[in-house]
Motif scaffolding. Structure first.
Motif, PDB file in Angstrom:
ATOM      1  N   TYR A 204       0.854  -1.193   0.000  1.00 53.72           N
ATOM      2  CA  TYR A 204       0.000   0.000   0.000  1.00 53.72           C
ATOM      3  C   TYR A 204       0.888   1.241   0.000  1.00 53.72           C
ATOM      4  O   TYR A 204       1.996   1.223   0.542  1.00 53.72           O
ATOM      5  CB  TYR A 204      -0.909   0.011   1.222  1.00 53.72           C
ATOM      6  CG  TYR A 204      -2.138  -0.852   1.049  1.00 53.72           C
ATOM      7  CD1 TYR A 204      -3.346  -0.304   0.635  1.00 53.72           C
ATOM      8  CD2 TYR A 204      -2.078  -2.226   1.283  1.00 53.72           C
ATOM      9  CE1 TYR A 204      -4.477  -1.097   0.471  1.00 53.72           C
ATOM     10  CE2 TYR A 204      -3.196  -3.028   1.110  1.00 53.72           C
ATOM     11  CZ  TYR A 204      -4.389  -2.457   0.702  1.00 53.72           C
ATOM     12  OH  TYR A 204      -5.497  -3.239   0.515  1.00 53.72           O
ATOM     13  N   PRO A 205       0.390   2.338  -0.582  1.00 53.37           N
ATOM     14  CA  PRO A 205       1.201   3.564  -0.655  1.00 53.37           C
ATOM     15  C   PRO A 205       1.268   4.320   0.666  1.00 53.37           C
ATOM     16  O   PRO A 205       0.297   4.352   1.423  1.00 53.37           O
ATOM     17  CB  PRO A 205       0.478   4.395  -1.721  1.00 53.37           C
ATOM     18  CG  PRO A 205      -0.945   3.941  -1.651  1.00 53.37           C
ATOM     19  CD  PRO A 205      -0.887   2.473  -1.294  1.00 53.37           C
ATOM     20  N   ILE A 206       2.426   4.906   0.923  1.00 58.07           N
ATOM     21  CA  ILE A 206       2.615   5.842   2.034  1.00 58.07           C
ATOM     22  C   ILE A 206       2.814   7.220   1.422  1.00 58.07           C
ATOM     23  O   ILE A 206       3.650   7.396   0.537  1.00 58.07           O
ATOM     24  CB  ILE A 206       3.833   5.456   2.886  1.00 58.07           C
ATOM     25  CG1 ILE A 206       3.581   4.129   3.611  1.00 58.07           C
ATOM     26  CG2 ILE A 206       4.157   6.553   3.900  1.00 58.07           C
ATOM     27  CD1 ILE A 206       4.797   3.579   4.324  1.00 58.07           C
ATOM     28  N   ALA A 216       6.423   2.504  -0.215  1.00 63.31           N
ATOM     29  CA  ALA A 216       5.424   1.434  -0.236  1.00 63.31           C
ATOM     30  C   ALA A 216       5.576   0.630   1.049  1.00 63.31           C
ATOM     31  O   ALA A 216       6.700   0.301   1.455  1.00 63.31           O
ATOM     32  CB  ALA A 216       5.630   0.527  -1.444  1.00 63.31           C
ATOM     33  N   LEU A 217       4.474   0.342   1.713  1.00 65.37           N
ATOM     34  CA  LEU A 217       4.466  -0.558   2.865  1.00 65.37           C
ATOM     35  C   LEU A 217       4.102  -1.940   2.346  1.00 65.37           C
ATOM     36  O   LEU A 217       3.027  -2.135   1.775  1.00 65.37           O
ATOM     37  CB  LEU A 217       3.456  -0.089   3.908  1.00 65.37           C
ATOM     38  CG  LEU A 217       3.409  -0.922   5.196  1.00 65.37           C
ATOM     39  CD1 LEU A 217       4.725  -0.779   5.971  1.00 65.37           C
ATOM     40  CD2 LEU A 217       2.228  -0.508   6.069  1.00 65.37           C
ATOM     41  N   THR A 241      -2.252   0.511   8.429  1.00 66.84           N
ATOM     42  CA  THR A 241      -0.934   0.921   8.906  1.00 66.84           C
ATOM     43  C   THR A 241      -0.304   1.946   7.960  1.00 66.84           C
ATOM     44  O   THR A 241       0.317   2.918   8.404  1.00 66.84           O
ATOM     45  CB  THR A 241      -0.009  -0.304   9.048  1.00 66.84           C
ATOM     46  OG1 THR A 241      -0.615  -1.245   9.938  1.00 66.84           O
ATOM     47  CG2 THR A 241       1.362   0.103   9.594  1.00 66.84           C
ATOM     48  N   ALA A 242      -0.447   1.744   6.657  1.00 68.60           N
ATOM     49  CA  ALA A 242       0.080   2.708   5.684  1.00 68.60           C
ATOM     50  C   ALA A 242      -0.557   4.076   5.881  1.00 68.60           C
ATOM     51  O   ALA A 242       0.125   5.111   5.784  1.00 68.60           O
ATOM     52  CB  ALA A 242      -0.163   2.208   4.261  1.00 68.60           C
ATOM     53  N   LEU A 243      -1.845   4.110   6.174  1.00 64.66           N
ATOM     54  CA  LEU A 243      -2.533   5.378   6.420  1.00 64.66           C
ATOM     55  C   LEU A 243      -2.048   6.034   7.710  1.00 64.66           C
ATOM     56  O   LEU A 243      -1.905   7.258   7.783  1.00 64.66           O
ATOM     57  CB  LEU A 243      -4.048   5.154   6.470  1.00 64.66           C
ATOM     58  CG  LEU A 243      -4.722   4.818   5.134  1.00 64.66           C
ATOM     59  CD1 LEU A 243      -6.177   4.452   5.343  1.00 64.66           C
ATOM     60  CD2 LEU A 243      -4.611   5.997   4.167  1.00 64.66           C
TER      61      LEU A 243
END
Length: 254
Positions: A204-206, A216-217, A241-243
């Protein structure tokens, strides 16, 4: 090794808190170079923005470090901040799902794994901090490629030489572009056996305060363990978590 580059970088090392400004004579003497050689290297460093020349008069000409170094230093500081913010939350995620968690960033035309939290599982994937990957292989690298500006992304794709790491590795630009379309549409990336057979990667994007994707996570593990039943849970927790990491970096576009 390029001796001119080494000598030029050596000149930069001569500056310090106590010696913020140095003359050509001082730089030549401290480096052991002839003045013409030092002047040529200093001129190149000045042209590139690594040094600034201060000319009070013809007899008083000094050099000081340029703003280009500040730009580069801020990039390093951002990566250090990213790692320090992400690591506690990565540990939480890894403890929650008991799988390996990576933090992946873009470095020119490659993806680099800059942080890792290991799983307690007996069967583990071999990865390491500092690992580099092509941008067409793996969920983290492909996600980073997907969120680049279109012109920059297209330029990178045009330069790619596609190598089959496994039977599931993307084979050509058309396949990659279709995957990029899907990644941007769904907001995350999944890879199955692209770098190592029998594995799955979910990324997921950070984003930071500018709303740009800065990392990226990634969660990786054996497909036999992250099966269809668990995949949805892993996606949800990785996204959350990425959010959280993004929010710590100042992202507000929720």
């Amino acid at each position: 090794m390029n001796q001119s580059v080494i000598k030029a970088l050596g000149l930069l090392d001569l500056f310090s808190k106590d010696k913020k400004e140095l003359t050509l004579s001082e730089l030549a003497e401290k480096s052991g170079m002839a003045k013409p050689t030092a002047y040529r290297l200093l001129s190149s460093l000045e042209e590139c923005g690594f040094l600034t020349k201060i000319k009070n008069n013809n007899q008083d000409v000094r050099y000081r470090l340029g703003l280009k170094l500040l730009d580069l230093g801020s990039l390093v500081a951002e990566h250090l901040e990213l790692r320090s913010i992400a690591l506690p939350l990565m540990r939480e995620l890894s403890a929650d799902i008991d799988e390996v968690v990576h933090l992946v960033i873009l470095d020119r035309d490659e993806a680099v794994y800059i942080e890792k939290v290991e799983t307690n599982q007996a069967v583990r994937l071999y990865t390491r901090v500092g690992k580099r990957s092509e941008l067409y292989s793996g969920s983290g690298p492909k996600l980073l490629l997907s969120y680049l500006p279109e012109e920059e992304r297209q330029a990178l794709i045009e330069k790619m030489t596609f190598k089959k790491l496994t039977e599931h590795t993307v084979e050509n630009a058309d396949m990659l572009k279709e995957e990029i379309r899907q990644i941007k549409e769904q907001g995350y990336a999944v890879s199955r056996g692209e770098q190592n057979l029998g594995t799955i990667g979910i990324s997921y994007p950070i984003r930071d305060y500018t709303k740009e994707v800065v990392a990226a996570l990634n969660v990786s593990g054996p497909e036999a363990r992250i099966d269809d039943k668990l995949e949805g849970m892993v996606k949800e927790k990785t996204k959350e978590t990425a959010l959280r990491i993004s929010a710590e970096l100042g992202y507000t576009g929720f």
